[in-house]
Design an enzyme around this catalytic site. Structure first.
Site: not given
Ligand code: E4P
Length: 217
Positions: A83
């Site tokens: 990522k």
């Molecule tokens: C996605 O890969 C992220 O880890 C996640 O969806 C972020 O979510 P949040 O905005 O609720 O922290």
């Protein structure tokens, strides 16, 4: 639609995985912090539970360092998706890492243009953050719809991974628009099973059953 679970909590992943609800997992530095675990150790454990892509996030800011971190994360298991953030350096890292045969999830996407660039850089997944757009009074669903249109217009194969899903409505809307994947916390996935009319109907059935005086077992 594929379901990824947005957590680094192993027990929650196992529970959903046993029901066939887990096509992959996404983690991020905040979720690693919440788990209290070592990133390499917990990510390895998750890859052994789940067959699908498990996203592990780099934390460097410049492309070369991101690439090094990404290569290290990719050694954890074959099903790691590296990522990287949607910055110019993140796009450079995406290009190199995907060119080396790694799955790459480009994260922190907040605009259709950013998604277009990620697709051109060879991203496997683009992660538009719905909830965080809603937090600032913008419509996260509009972004998912725009990216769907653009990717379909040009046949980009990058998968739209609807992220930052906070509500069951986010899940429904993402599915209606045609997001390829959604990633949601375990609680949201479990809430998708709830309906007050199901609870009410069950209560009535059980009361009537009691009155029959019968038993199945
Ligand atoms: C996605 O890969 C992220 O880890 C996640 O969806 C972020 O979510 P949040 O905005 O609720 O922290």
């Amino acid at each position: 639609m594929k379901f990824f679970v947005d957590t680094a909590e192993v027990d929650a992943i196992k529970e959903l995985n046993e029901l066939g609800m887990v096509d992959g997992v996404t983690t991020n530095p905040s979720l690693i912090l919440k788990s209290g675990r070592d990133i390499l150790e917990v990510t390895k454990e998750i890859t052994q539970i789940v067959d699908g892509p498990v996203s592990a996030e780099v934390v460097a800011l410049d492309a070369d360092a991101m690439i090094e971190e990404g290569r290290k994360l990719a050694t954890i298991a074959d099903n790691i998706a590296v990522k990287v953030p949607l910055t110019w350096d993140g796009l450079k890292a995406c290009k190199v890492l995907s060119g080396e045969g790694n799955m790459v999830n480009v994260t922190l996407c907040f605009s259709a243009n950013q998604a277009l660039l990620a697709a051109k850089a060879g991203a496997t997944f683009i992660s538009p953050f719905i909830g965080r757009l809603d937090d600032i009074n913008l419509d996260g669903m509009d972004l998912i719809a725009d990216i769907r249109t653009i990717y379909d217009n040009y046949g980009f194969e990058t998968q739209i991974l609807a992220a930052s899903i906070r509500t069951v409505n986010h899940a429904t809307q993402s599915a209606l628009i045609g997001a390829d994947v959604m990633t949601a916390p375990p609680e949201v996935i479990k809430k998708m099973a709830s309906h007050p009319l199901t609870d009410k109907g069950l209560e009535t059935f059980l009361k009537d059953w009691e009155k029959t005086g019968q038993k199945i077992l």
